[in-house]
Design a protein around this motif. Structure first.
Motif, short mmCIF file in Angstrom:
data_model
loop_
_atom_site.label_atom_id
_atom_site.label_comp_id
_atom_site.label_asym_id
_atom_site.label_seq_id
_atom_site.Cartn_x
_atom_site.Cartn_y
_atom_site.Cartn_z
N ARG A 1 0.83 -1.21 0.00
CA ARG A 1 0.00 0.00 0.00
C ARG A 1 0.87 1.26 0.00
NH1 ARG A 1 -3.43 -3.75 1.42
NH2 ARG A 1 -5.69 -3.41 1.26
N LEU B 1 2.08 1.67 -3.57
CA LEU B 1 1.03 2.19 -4.44
C LEU B 1 0.75 3.67 -4.16
CD1 LEU B 1 -1.47 -0.84 -4.33
CD2 LEU B 1 -0.03 -0.13 -6.28
N ALA B 2 0.80 4.05 -2.88
CA ALA B 2 0.56 5.44 -2.52
C ALA B 2 1.65 6.34 -3.09
CB ALA B 2 0.49 5.58 -1.00
N LEU C 1 -4.86 5.19 0.25
CA LEU C 1 -3.93 4.08 0.42
C LEU C 1 -3.10 4.22 1.70
CD1 LEU C 1 -2.72 3.71 -3.29
CD2 LEU C 1 -4.06 2.04 -1.98
N ASP D 1 -5.21 3.18 4.58
CA ASP D 1 -5.23 1.71 4.66
C ASP D 1 -3.92 1.18 5.24
OD1 ASP D 1 -7.75 1.66 3.60
OD2 ASP D 1 -7.10 1.19 1.55
#
Length: 384
Positions: free
Chosen positions: A212, A215-216, A230, A233
């Protein structure tokens, strides 16, 4: 006079049983002869360890009889006879306890015969003077003699049945080998549990957290809102990973033991068990000495496992826990009035409990007949 008569009655009962056992030992000679012949011709060698086991049971019965009279327990020290025939034969022959039992048996053929001969003589002495004062005078002489005879017989049996230092050492070595094997098994099981918890829990959370965050970072420039989601999360995953790591740590050494001590930790267990638990404490003052950390940890997990079993299997909503400081260490008792029938082979955690306690040379005694109640008593040796 009445106390003397009662004591003489007990002595008579003891001597009657001892004489009956001596008579049975003469019948046992046949078993010994059959075993000797079978061992010599090899085909009946399997009889030897079985005969030694039978002799152990006879000697054990005599120890219990003698203990009932003297009030002093006679310890047993035997090596376990198990495994293939060659191993059973080797153990039966080399066990120092076998020699102790054979020496007692040979001597018992002599002083047991004296019992058989002498026992019927004392009632005769009660009537040779007739009745009245002569009978009372005769009783005053004969009854103490009966007690002394019982004391003499018990003294001989105690001296002959007491295991030799070599036998005690051999039994202790075997016991330590078994407990160390249990400790290694418990340690291995604990390591596998920790590895499983880390792999399936915290490690998976951390992998998800890393993904995560990656991806962020990629979405940060082109889609800040998605990146923020993200990261939210990822924060949640980090908190869950921390929570699971705390659970793993609690499984190794609960921090509450350090913060509150064993009594406070057990009271917290009782409060969070979902049961009505009465906790009784004896000899464990708040400002007094504490047991070693390993002992407190083992006691804590014993209570935790026992209360879990009560909640899952007993069918009742009440339990009692007692923790007491004893001369040799710490005693923990957990009891419930449920339907009983606890079985170690059904995954109730009792085997793990036994291994954890055995690693500290402790003992576990459990009573759980079908229909209940169930009681688990653990003693953990320690120096206060």
């Amino acid at each position: 006079m009445r106390a003397t008569v009662r004591q003489a009655g007990r002595a008579t009962g003891h001597l009657l049983v001892a004489a009956a056992m001596a008579f049975a030992m003469y019948l046992f000679i046949t078993v010994l002869l059959i075993t000797a012949v079978g061992t010599v011709v090899v085909i009946g060698a399997w009889l030897l360890p079985e005969t030694v086991l039978l002799l152990r049971r006879i000697a054990g019965a005599k120890r219990r009889l003698t203990t009932a009279w003297t009030g002093r327990e006679i310890p047993e020290a035997y090596r376990t006879i198990e495994g293939p025939l060659t191993g059973r034969l080797r153990t039966a022959v080399r066990d120092p306890g076998t020699l102790t039992d054979l020496r007692w048996m040979a001597a018992y053929y002599v002083y047991g015969a004296l019992l058989i001969v002498a026992l019927p003589l004392w009632p005769v002495g009660l009537v040779v003077d007739g009745v009245g004062c002569g009978l009372l005078r005769r009783r005053a002489v004969v009854l103490p003699w009966i007690v002394r005879l019982a004391d003499l017989e018990a003294g001989w049996s105690t001296a002959l049945l007491r295991p030799s230092p070599k036998a005690q050492l051999a039994a202790r070595v075997e016991q330590l080998s078994a407990t160390r094997a249990d400790a290694i098994a418990a340690h291995g099981a604990e390591l596998r549990r920790i590895e499983r918890d880390l792999h399936d829990g915290a490690q998976a959370r951390l992998v998800s957290l890393s993904m995560r965050i990656g991806l962020a970072k990629r979405a940060y420039d082109r889609d800040p809102d998605a990146a923020r989601g993200l990261l939210d999360d990822a924060q949640e995953q980090a908190e869950q990973a921390l929570s699971e790591l705390r659970q793993v740590v609690r499984g190794i050494h609960p921090p509450i033991l350090t913060d509150r001590g064993l009594v406070g930790a057990v009271r917290a267990l009782a409060a969070g068990s979902g049961l009505r638990v009465a906790v009784e404490v004896a000899g464990l003052e708040d400002d007094g000495p504490r047991a070693p950390a390993a002992v407190e940890t083992a006691a804590y997990f014993v209570v935790a496992e026992a209360l879990t079993n009560v909640a899952k299997h007993s069918g009742v909503s009440e339990a009692a826990v007692r923790i007491a400081r004893v001369r040799r260490g710490l005693r923990v008792e957990v009891a419930d009035a449920g339907h009983g029938g606890a079985d170690e082979s059904e995954g109730s955690g009792l085997l793990g409990m036994r291994r954890r306690v055995a690693a500290l040379d402790g003992t576990v005694r459990m009573s759980s007949p079908v229909g209940g109640p169930t009681a688990v008593e653990v003693e953990l040796p320690c120096v206060w």
